[in-house]
Design an enzyme around this catalytic site. Structure first.
Site, PDB file in Angstrom:
ATOM      1  N   TYR A 116      -8.389 -21.017 -19.864  1.00 35.50           N
ATOM      2  CA  TYR A 116      -7.496 -21.810 -20.703  1.00 35.50           C
ATOM      3  C   TYR A 116      -7.460 -23.271 -20.262  1.00 35.50           C
ATOM      4  O   TYR A 116      -7.923 -23.628 -19.208  1.00 35.50           O
ATOM      5  CB  TYR A 116      -6.104 -21.207 -20.817  1.00 35.50           C
ATOM      6  CG  TYR A 116      -5.278 -20.976 -19.578  1.00 35.50           C
ATOM      7  CD1 TYR A 116      -5.617 -21.473 -18.333  1.00 35.50           C
ATOM      8  CD2 TYR A 116      -4.098 -20.239 -19.680  1.00 35.50           C
ATOM      9  CE1 TYR A 116      -4.827 -21.252 -17.234  1.00 35.50           C
ATOM     10  CE2 TYR A 116      -3.288 -20.017 -18.576  1.00 35.50           C
ATOM     11  CZ  TYR A 116      -3.659 -20.527 -17.358  1.00 35.50           C
ATOM     12  OH  TYR A 116      -2.869 -20.301 -16.263  1.00 35.50           O
ATOM     13  N   GLU A 117      -6.902 -24.099 -21.155  1.00 35.22           N
ATOM     14  CA  GLU A 117      -6.902 -25.559 -21.002  1.00 35.22           C
ATOM     15  C   GLU A 117      -8.323 -26.107 -20.863  1.00 35.22           C
ATOM     16  O   GLU A 117      -8.559 -27.093 -20.178  1.00 35.22           O
ATOM     17  CB  GLU A 117      -6.053 -25.985 -19.789  1.00 35.22           C
ATOM     18  CG  GLU A 117      -4.688 -25.347 -19.696  1.00 35.22           C
ATOM     19  CD  GLU A 117      -3.860 -25.482 -20.960  1.00 35.22           C
ATOM     20  OE1 GLU A 117      -4.176 -26.337 -21.788  1.00 35.22           O
ATOM     21  OE2 GLU A 117      -2.906 -24.703 -21.132  1.00 35.22           O
ATOM     22  N   GLY A 118      -9.255 -25.473 -21.554  1.00 32.48           N
ATOM     23  CA  GLY A 118     -10.650 -25.891 -21.497  1.00 32.48           C
ATOM     24  C   GLY A 118     -11.402 -25.093 -20.466  1.00 32.48           C
ATOM     25  O   GLY A 118     -11.105 -25.158 -19.270  1.00 32.48           O
TER      26      GLY A 118
END
Length: 605
Positions: free
Chosen positions: A443-445
């Protein structure tokens, strides 16, 4: 589950001896109250809260998980009480302006707090953690009236916040967003769409949840150029600040996940929900990056947190569990067998965990000083200062997020390995740490996205390698200063070679990409990991230099602490930093071995 013990000795070492945070705070406009006594008291109280309140509900939270009934999410037993204590302690507003009820202390103190809380209980920490990005986005881009309406209860912790980006048809590719916002003609918008994977999107900890949502206006251009940013409260807010009727935002479901089960990950439906525009129309993605950068640093902390907690679980087990005899001879002849810690391979695993946790902590604390300067630029209304430090931090962000989460996952798996078969069963809590750590690289890239951001955007496109030259210049100055010291000479010699190679690799990739654009993608992961290993090596050398100086001065009552720093640095340079050489060899290979295989030739039935 390991009982968390805050590593305050290491934290104080970094804050006071390695990075001189007292002097750093003295130079900040919001740092005058962050004197050593105040900081020390904050660390002690945060450690107590984490050890006594958050850590005991980590395992039970995983076992119980969250439940959804009639659109209402119930968090595990103990979470509401823990959150009430979090609010009573004023922890949410630690680093936010006093005008909104915060304590006005530097952002870096908030990161130290988040590291301790996240190590004690990552699932719990996600609830207030998502609020921080929401608050920072509102602070920088919302109108004064919206700030005055939303910031005080968010700062208090009475309300929480989220970030709503992902949709069923798109994840990282935000240009595919379909959520729409129609102008109501009264300064508000009717927002309609579905968002997925929304952490803390619905829960029972706060009376209101403020969603920061990406959506499109009717006349928006296609792609990322047509995205706007909106505030959408779960419960509408009256002019006097009291809560009104429920907004048209509902939780359709919560995800059944591999880990962080006590954190509610929601599917949210917006059915004409009332929304308020933040910033300029069609420029929402620029504002969202404020949120994303906050979230990515926070996720980098997760890598350190899981490495630390897994190490804290594995070390006592290795000291107590007995199996076979050490190859160099009996270490405990009066026992039936030697403790695991006497076996070199177990020491390899423990030292890897220790090196990752303490090296990663140093990387984050250093970057936190950049964040402090960046926030000061905003506070002082100095765009040039903000841009300078934002650019500097921008080079660190993908390395911290990508490299540290990958290493944190490795450390969590090693903790299980130290336990052997016992690590695979739930009663010891080691497998939970590994499950919780797994999401950090996603998550978050994802790590791949961070790698492309680092090599493709930050290094090749935006700075043409200048960001690498600047950081390796810092390494070079350190090497010149410490290479004559017998305790640090070998670290400096190795670092000098890697720093030079880092620049050569950057130039080679720049030249290769002119002829083969796929090289940027095929090399990016290796470039990220290489950068991470060298950067962590630098911060281990810095710690070793301080430790060597303290040992030479004498008079300290904990020489073993400083010696452990030198010994762990030696392990890192001998056994972990050499991994960078393999990444260096791979990143400069042509992309054709990755691209020549036709998509329909990957598998045959």
């Amino acid at each position: 589950m390991p009982a968390y013990k805050a590593p305050l000795r290491d934290t104080r070492f970094l804050l006071n001896e390695v990075f001189d945070f007292p002097a750093h705070y003295a130079g900040l406009s919001n740092g005058k109250d962050a004197d050593p006594e105040t900081v020390g008291a904050i660390l002690e109280e945060c450690a107590r809260y984490c050890e006594e309140v958050l850590s005991p509900i980590n395992l039970s939270g995983d076992q119980q998980g969250c439940t959804l009934k009639d659109g209402v999410v119930t968090t595990p037993k103990g979470f509401k009480d823990a959150y009430a204590q979090f609010v009573a302690g004023g922890w949410q507003g630690l680093s936010h302006p006093t005008e909104y009820g915060g304590q006005g202390l530097p952002m870096s103190l908030g990161l130290v707090k988040s590291e301790m809380m996240g190590t004690a209980n990552w699932s719990f920490t996600m609830y207030p953690g998502l609020s921080l990005g929401c608050m920072n986005t509102i602070m920088q881009y919302a109108s004064e009236s919206l700030k005055n309406q939303y910031m005080p209860p968010l700062t208090e912790g009475r309300w929480s916040g989220t970030m709503c980006l992902t949709e069923p048809q798109c994840g990282t590719d935000l240009g595919q967003i379909k959520t729409k916002a129609d102008d109501n003609g009264d300064g508000t918008y009717a927002l309609t769409g579905t968002k997925i994977f929304i952490s803390a999107g619905e829960h029972d900890l706060t009376e209101n949840i403020i969603h920061i949502v990406l959506a499109r206006l009717p006349d928006a251009p296609p792609g990322t150029r047509g995205i706007s940013l909106f505030i959408v409260p779960k419960v509408l807010v009256n002019d006097d600040g009291s809560l009104g009727e429920r907004n048209a935002v509902t939780c359709a479901s919560i995800e059944h996940k591999m880990g962080i089960k006590a954190s509610a990950t929601c599917v949210l439906n917006f059915d004409g929900a009332r929304a308020w525009l933040i910033g300029e129309p069609n420029k929402g993605l620029e504002a969202m990056f404020t949120f994303m950068n906050t979230a990515r640093i926070g996720t980098a902390v997760q890598g350190v947190a899981h490495a630390e907690l897994s190490f804290q679980g594995a070390l006592p087990y290795a000291l107590e569990r007995r199996s076979m005899r050490a190859l160099s001879g009996k270490k405990e002849p009066d026992k039936v067998a030697d403790a695991l810690i006497h076996h070199a391979d177990v020491r390899r695993m423990l030292l890897t965990q220790k090196a990752i946790a303490e090296g990663g902590r140093a990387m984050i604390y250093f970057a936190a000083q950049y964040a402090d300067h960046m926030v000061n630029g905003i506070m002082e209304n100095d765009p040039a200062k903000y841009a300078l430090w934002d650019d500097k931090l921008g080079f660190f962000t993908p390395i911290l997020k990508g490299f540290l989460t990958e290493m944190g996952l490795e450390a969590a798996n090693l903790g299980m390995q130290v336990f052997g078969g016992h690590g695979y069963i739930s009663e010891h809590g080691m497998e939970q740490i590994a499950r919780d750590a797994r999401i950090a690289t996603l998550y978050e890239g994802t790590t791949g996205i961070q790698a492309l951001d680092l090599l493709g955007r930050k290094v090749l496109l935006t700075t043409r390698g200048a960001c690498v030259r600047e950081f390796t210049g810092q390494i070079g100055r350190f090497v010149l200063e410490h290479v004559t010291n017998g305790k640090t000479r070998r670290f400096c010699t190795d670092l000098g070679r890697y720093a030079a190679e880092w620049n050569v690799l950057t130039l080679r990739l720049m030249m290769m990409a002119r002829k083969d654009r796929d090289v940027v993608s095929s090399a990016s992961h290796h470039f990220l990991m290489y950068s991470g290993y060298v950067m962590m090596g630098y911060f281990w050398a810095v710690q070793a230099a301080v430790a060597a100086k303290r040992l030479a001065e004498g008079g300290d009552d904990t020489p073993e602490f400083y010696q452990s720093k030198l010994d762990t640095a030696a392990f890192y340079f001998d056994h972990l930093l050499p991994r960078a050489k393999a990444h260096a060899a791979s990143m400069t290979k042509p992309s054709k071995s990755m691209t020549r295989l036709a998509p329909d030739h990957f598998a045959f039935s």
